[in-house]
Design a protein around this motif. Structure first.
Motif, short mmCIF file in Angstrom:
data_model
loop_
_atom_site.label_atom_id
_atom_site.label_comp_id
_atom_site.label_asym_id
_atom_site.label_seq_id
_atom_site.Cartn_x
_atom_site.Cartn_y
_atom_site.Cartn_z
N GLU A 152 42.84 48.39 32.72
CA GLU A 152 42.19 49.58 32.07
C GLU A 152 41.89 49.04 30.62
OE1 GLU A 152 41.28 53.32 31.04
OE2 GLU A 152 42.06 52.74 33.17
N LEU A 172 43.77 45.39 38.97
CA LEU A 172 43.57 46.73 38.33
C LEU A 172 43.63 46.55 36.95
CD1 LEU A 172 43.05 49.58 39.13
CD2 LEU A 172 45.58 50.08 38.86
N THR A 177 45.98 44.37 32.31
CA THR A 177 45.62 44.06 33.72
C THR A 177 46.79 43.54 34.58
OG1 THR A 177 43.41 43.03 32.88
CG2 THR A 177 44.05 42.41 35.37
N GLU A 224 47.45 47.65 42.07
CA GLU A 224 47.08 46.64 42.65
C GLU A 224 46.76 45.42 41.70
OE1 GLU A 224 42.71 47.02 44.13
OE2 GLU A 224 44.00 48.60 45.06
#
Length: 157
Positions: free
Chosen positions: A19, A17, A106, A14
């Motif tokens: 990391e 989101l 992202t 989505e």
């Protein structure tokens, strides 16, 4: 330390989101990258040479820092099975031996018709952006990644 593998399928993604991976740049990393690529520019390998440059000390290869983005894409977001399509890179500042690089990826856009994700990529040291850009990756659906499991789910449903 290598990041733990995490598999995300296209339907798991989505917009927003993200990391993050953190890596301290060691001299051995830079020397190893030089050995693998053949880029033995002394600005990366010789403290004596690098001291006479505007940086004043050895710096890591820009593409080594960019390679840390690949580590996130291939292991965490989206993870195993994702295929790199393209990557833009803007080198903003040098990365020195001993720097702690924080790599953040992202999800910026999802393109369901072709199962592509556009990812914003940023590498920073002590809050300063040293590299940024965008990656385009193809992300498998769960059915594509494991067609047998998908078939079993349909039969049980």
């Amino acid at each position: 330390m290598l990041p733990e593998l995490r598999v995300l399928y296209f339907e798991d993604l989505e917009v927003g989101l993200s990391e993050t991976l953190t890596k301290t740049i060691a001299s051995s990393d830079v020397v190893g990258f030089a050995e693998i690529t053949g880029d033995r520019n002394p600005i990366h390998l010789s403290e004596h040479f690098a001291a006479r440059t505007p940086f004043g000390t050895r710096i890591a290869h820009g593409l080594y820092t960019a390679g840390l983005i690949s580590a996130v894409l291939g292991t965490r977001l989206p993870g195993p099975g994702a295929v790199y399509i393209s990557q833009t890179l803007n080198f903003r500042a040098p990365v020195r031996i001993g720097d702690v690089v924080e790599v953040t990826v992202t999800v910026a856009e999802l393109m369901p018709e072709r199962r592509r994700a556009r990812l914003a990529c940023q590498c920073s040291v002590a809050g300063e952006t040293v590299l940024d850009g965008e990656a385009l990756v193809k992300v498998p659906t769960k059915a594509e990644a494991d067609p047998l499991a998908s078939r079993t789910e349909r039969q049980q449903g």
